[in-house]
Design a protein around this motif. Structure first.
Motif, PDB file in Angstrom:
ATOM      1  N   GLY A 132     116.560  52.450 -56.225  1.00 32.89           N
ATOM      2  CA  GLY A 132     116.089  52.374 -57.607  1.00 32.89           C
ATOM      3  C   GLY A 132     115.310  51.108 -57.889  1.00 32.89           C
ATOM      4  O   GLY A 132     115.057  50.284 -57.002  1.00 32.89           O
ATOM      5  N   ASP A 174     119.189  46.825 -60.649  1.00 35.15           N
ATOM      6  CA  ASP A 174     120.410  46.519 -59.901  1.00 35.15           C
ATOM      7  C   ASP A 174     121.381  47.704 -59.931  1.00 35.15           C
ATOM      8  O   ASP A 174     121.469  48.432 -60.928  1.00 35.15           O
ATOM      9  CB  ASP A 174     121.111  45.295 -60.483  1.00 35.15           C
ATOM     10  CG  ASP A 174     120.403  43.999 -60.140  1.00 35.15           C
ATOM     11  OD1 ASP A 174     119.425  44.020 -59.363  1.00 35.15           O
ATOM     12  OD2 ASP A 174     120.828  42.946 -60.662  1.00 35.15           O
ATOM     13  N   LEU A 175     122.096  47.883 -58.836  1.00 35.48           N
ATOM     14  CA  LEU A 175     123.107  48.931 -58.712  1.00 35.48           C
ATOM     15  C   LEU A 175     124.436  48.265 -58.395  1.00 35.48           C
ATOM     16  O   LEU A 175     124.549  47.529 -57.412  1.00 35.48           O
ATOM     17  CB  LEU A 175     122.732  49.904 -57.586  1.00 35.48           C
ATOM     18  CG  LEU A 175     123.759  50.987 -57.252  1.00 35.48           C
ATOM     19  CD1 LEU A 175     123.836  51.995 -58.397  1.00 35.48           C
ATOM     20  CD2 LEU A 175     123.405  51.668 -55.946  1.00 35.48           C
ATOM     21  N   GLU A 176     125.436  48.514 -59.230  1.00 33.36           N
ATOM     22  CA  GLU A 176     126.776  47.994 -58.969  1.00 33.36           C
ATOM     23  C   GLU A 176     127.557  49.026 -58.162  1.00 33.36           C
ATOM     24  O   GLU A 176     127.705  50.166 -58.591  1.00 33.36           O
ATOM     25  CB  GLU A 176     127.505  47.712 -60.277  1.00 33.36           C
ATOM     26  CG  GLU A 176     126.900  46.596 -61.092  1.00 33.36           C
ATOM     27  CD  GLU A 176     127.647  46.414 -62.393  1.00 33.36           C
ATOM     28  OE1 GLU A 176     128.872  46.155 -62.330  1.00 33.36           O
ATOM     29  OE2 GLU A 176     127.006  46.550 -63.445  1.00 33.36           O
ATOM     30  N   VAL A 177     128.029  48.632 -56.986  1.00 36.12           N
ATOM     31  CA  VAL A 177     128.905  49.471 -56.183  1.00 36.12           C
ATOM     32  C   VAL A 177     130.318  48.988 -56.495  1.00 36.12           C
ATOM     33  O   VAL A 177     130.688  47.871 -56.152  1.00 36.12           O
ATOM     34  CB  VAL A 177     128.578  49.370 -54.681  1.00 36.12           C
ATOM     35  CG1 VAL A 177     129.475  50.306 -53.881  1.00 36.12           C
ATOM     36  CG2 VAL A 177     127.106  49.677 -54.428  1.00 36.12           C
ATOM     37  N   TYR A 221     129.075  58.958 -55.813  1.00 41.71           N
ATOM     38  CA  TYR A 221     128.441  59.615 -54.681  1.00 41.71           C
ATOM     39  C   TYR A 221     129.540  60.071 -53.729  1.00 41.71           C
ATOM     40  O   TYR A 221     130.463  59.319 -53.434  1.00 41.71           O
ATOM     41  CB  TYR A 221     127.475  58.656 -53.972  1.00 41.71           C
ATOM     42  CG  TYR A 221     126.358  58.234 -54.889  1.00 41.71           C
ATOM     43  CD1 TYR A 221     125.182  58.966 -54.937  1.00 41.71           C
ATOM     44  CD2 TYR A 221     126.496  57.139 -55.732  1.00 41.71           C
ATOM     45  CE1 TYR A 221     124.160  58.598 -55.791  1.00 41.71           C
ATOM     46  CE2 TYR A 221     125.470  56.770 -56.590  1.00 41.71           C
ATOM     47  CZ  TYR A 221     124.309  57.503 -56.615  1.00 41.71           C
ATOM     48  OH  TYR A 221     123.300  57.157 -57.471  1.00 41.71           O
ATOM     49  N   ASN A 253     120.001  50.893 -52.285  1.00 42.70           N
ATOM     50  CA  ASN A 253     119.586  50.963 -53.684  1.00 42.70           C
ATOM     51  C   ASN A 253     118.092  51.250 -53.696  1.00 42.70           C
ATOM     52  O   ASN A 253     117.276  50.351 -53.550  1.00 42.70           O
ATOM     53  CB  ASN A 253     119.896  49.671 -54.428  1.00 42.70           C
ATOM     54  CG  ASN A 253     119.458  49.742 -55.887  1.00 42.70           C
ATOM     55  OD1 ASN A 253     118.958  50.761 -56.351  1.00 42.70           O
ATOM     56  ND2 ASN A 253     119.640  48.649 -56.609  1.00 42.70           N
ATOM     57  N   THR A 307     129.723  53.974 -58.470  1.00 40.88           N
ATOM     58  CA  THR A 307     128.676  52.997 -58.770  1.00 40.88           C
ATOM     59  C   THR A 307     128.401  52.987 -60.272  1.00 40.88           C
ATOM     60  O   THR A 307     128.934  53.809 -61.022  1.00 40.88           O
ATOM     61  CB  THR A 307     127.363  53.336 -58.045  1.00 40.88           C
ATOM     62  OG1 THR A 307     126.760  54.469 -58.673  1.00 40.88           O
ATOM     63  CG2 THR A 307     127.586  53.591 -56.565  1.00 40.88           C
ATOM     64  N   SER A 308     127.540  52.078 -60.678  1.00 43.37           N
ATOM     65  CA  SER A 308     127.162  51.983 -62.084  1.00 43.37           C
ATOM     66  C   SER A 308     126.334  53.182 -62.535  1.00 43.37           C
ATOM     67  O   SER A 308     126.145  53.383 -63.734  1.00 43.37           O
ATOM     68  CB  SER A 308     126.394  50.682 -62.327  1.00 43.37           C
ATOM     69  OG  SER A 308     125.279  50.585 -61.453  1.00 43.37           O
ATOM     70  N   THR A 309     125.846  53.984 -61.606  1.00 42.06           N
ATOM     71  CA  THR A 309     125.052  55.167 -61.977  1.00 42.06           C
ATOM     72  C   THR A 309     125.785  56.478 -61.720  1.00 42.06           C
ATOM     73  O   THR A 309     125.220  57.542 -61.941  1.00 42.06           O
ATOM     74  CB  THR A 309     123.702  55.197 -61.221  1.00 42.06           C
ATOM     75  OG1 THR A 309     123.963  55.260 -59.819  1.00 42.06           O
ATOM     76  CG2 THR A 309     122.865  53.978 -61.547  1.00 42.06           C
ATOM     77  N   THR A 354     126.915  43.932 -56.173  1.00 42.93           N
ATOM     78  CA  THR A 354     125.700  44.332 -56.878  1.00 42.93           C
ATOM     79  C   THR A 354     124.549  44.324 -55.892  1.00 42.93           C
ATOM     80  O   THR A 354     124.303  43.316 -55.224  1.00 42.93           O
ATOM     81  CB  THR A 354     125.405  43.382 -58.054  1.00 42.93           C
ATOM     82  OG1 THR A 354     126.517  43.420 -58.965  1.00 42.93           O
ATOM     83  CG2 THR A 354     124.137  43.792 -58.790  1.00 42.93           C
TER      84      THR A 354
END
Length: 102
Positions: free
Chosen positions: A23, A26-29, A82, A21, A77-79, A48
């Motif tokens: 960024g 937080d990034l949720e996978v 990939y 991450n 993911t939350s973004t 997360t």
């Protein structure tokens, strides 16, 4: 991308990749999936990742047929999603084993 090379039929090999991450939030996978029976993703539970955190993701290549095979691994993911390309090549087993398909 994952390049598994030439592998005997019915002989599994693992490869591992790391997701970072990079960024500032937080990034949720959410999930990991593959689109081909020769490649298997992990039994993945959503996680997360805080900024700067990493997670290892393992993939298994188990050739069931002779010749080249290609697949994609999708990490949702939350973004966004990939995508990683995976390739391998099934060759004859030195033990003369063959998969039971059916």
């Amino acid at each position: 991308d994952f390049e598994f090379g030439k592998r005997p039929l019915c002989e599994a090999v693992f490869a591992r990749t790391e997701m970072l991450n990079a960024g500032s939030v937080d990034l949720e996978v959410l999930s990991v999936s593959t689109d081909n029976v020769h490649f298997h993703g992990p039994q993945f539970k959503p996680i997360t990742l805080s900024p700067g955190a990493r997670v290892n993701i393992s993939v298994l290549f188990l050739p069931r047929l002779l010749g080249p095979v290609n697949s994609t691994m999708r990490v949702s993911t939350s973004t966004g999603v990939y995508v990683r390309t995976m390739t391998g090549h099934g060759v004859e087993s030195p033990y003369r084993v063959a998969p039971l398909l059916g």
